[in-house]
Motif scaffolding. Sequence first.
Motif, short mmCIF file in Angstrom:
data_model
loop_
_atom_site.label_atom_id
_atom_site.label_comp_id
_atom_site.label_asym_id
_atom_site.label_seq_id
_atom_site.Cartn_x
_atom_site.Cartn_y
_atom_site.Cartn_z
N LEU A 189 -1.21 26.72 30.10
CA LEU A 189 -2.53 25.68 30.29
C LEU A 189 -2.20 24.27 30.61
CD1 LEU A 189 -3.63 26.02 25.93
CD2 LEU A 189 -5.07 26.43 27.86
N LEU B 191 -5.08 33.14 23.69
CA LEU B 191 -3.91 31.61 23.78
C LEU B 191 -3.26 31.71 22.08
CD1 LEU B 191 -6.53 28.73 24.66
CD2 LEU B 191 -4.98 29.60 25.87
N LEU C 114 -2.46 20.18 22.05
CA LEU C 114 -3.33 20.16 22.51
C LEU C 114 -4.03 19.39 22.34
CD1 LEU C 114 -4.27 24.03 20.78
CD2 LEU C 114 -4.05 23.36 22.70
N ALA D 148 -6.34 18.43 26.26
CA ALA D 148 -7.55 18.85 26.25
C ALA D 148 -8.43 18.24 26.68
CB ALA D 148 -8.37 18.55 24.19
N PHE E 216 -9.83 19.43 30.07
CA PHE E 216 -10.57 20.82 30.68
C PHE E 216 -12.20 20.74 29.97
CE2 PHE E 216 -6.50 22.28 29.91
CZ PHE E 216 -6.18 23.23 30.84
N LEU F 56 -15.27 25.93 28.84
CA LEU F 56 -13.57 27.31 28.70
C LEU F 56 -13.61 27.74 28.07
CD1 LEU F 56 -10.37 27.18 29.36
CD2 LEU F 56 -10.07 26.03 27.13
N VAL G 217 -11.61 31.98 26.26
CA VAL G 217 -10.80 32.59 26.55
C VAL G 217 -11.08 34.42 26.29
CG1 VAL G 217 -8.81 32.75 24.43
CG2 VAL G 217 -9.53 30.22 25.01
N VAL H 190 -7.25 34.02 19.77
CA VAL H 190 -6.81 31.97 19.92
C VAL H 190 -6.38 31.95 18.37
CG1 VAL H 190 -7.33 29.06 19.78
CG2 VAL H 190 -8.95 30.96 21.45
N ALA I 187 -9.17 24.10 16.64
CA ALA I 187 -8.95 24.22 17.52
C ALA I 187 -10.01 24.85 18.66
CB ALA I 187 -8.07 25.55 18.00
N ASP I 188 -10.86 25.10 18.10
CA ASP I 188 -12.59 24.93 19.08
C ASP I 188 -12.40 24.04 19.61
OD1 ASP I 188 -12.85 28.27 18.71
OD2 ASP I 188 -14.09 27.50 16.89
N LEU J 19 -10.58 22.61 22.47
CA LEU J 19 -10.93 23.49 23.41
C LEU J 19 -12.15 23.58 23.58
CD1 LEU J 19 -8.65 26.31 22.31
CD2 LEU J 19 -7.91 24.36 23.96
N ALA K 80 -14.27 26.87 23.04
CA ALA K 80 -14.25 27.90 23.32
C ALA K 80 -14.14 29.45 22.58
CB ALA K 80 -12.08 27.78 24.75
#
Length: 118
Positions: A33, A53, A69, A73, A76, A81, A83, A87, A97-98, A101, A104
């Motif tokens: 990343l 990831l 992250l 982030a 991006f 994005l 994955v 994840v 996390a979502d 990201l 993603a």
Amino acid sequence: MEQLDELTATGYPALRHLDLGGSEFDATSLQLLAALADSPVLPQLETLAVPGLRIGRSDCADGEPLAELARLAPRFVHLALTVNGTVDIEGVDQQEADRLLGGASPRPQHGSGAREGN
């Protein structure tokens, strides 16, 4: 990851979609990343797919995957994005996390027998 060094905006001026989802790298997910975040082609990309990831505390200089992250982030946010795979960010729940990201969505790997959802 030396192959990523060859991806330059000058060498690939029309590149808009990059699918690395089926690729294997001799690096951690965080290193991948970070390399992509610093890539000169990143600003021109509209879509990017990466392999699953998995980021643990030991992968981070400060031991905080969430902070790492959050630092990466913003680079991006302009692209979609995806994955390809799981994840798994140590100490970070899936919703967080979502969010970091950009939503993603994990996409099953080809040949896994899983079907893609909506």
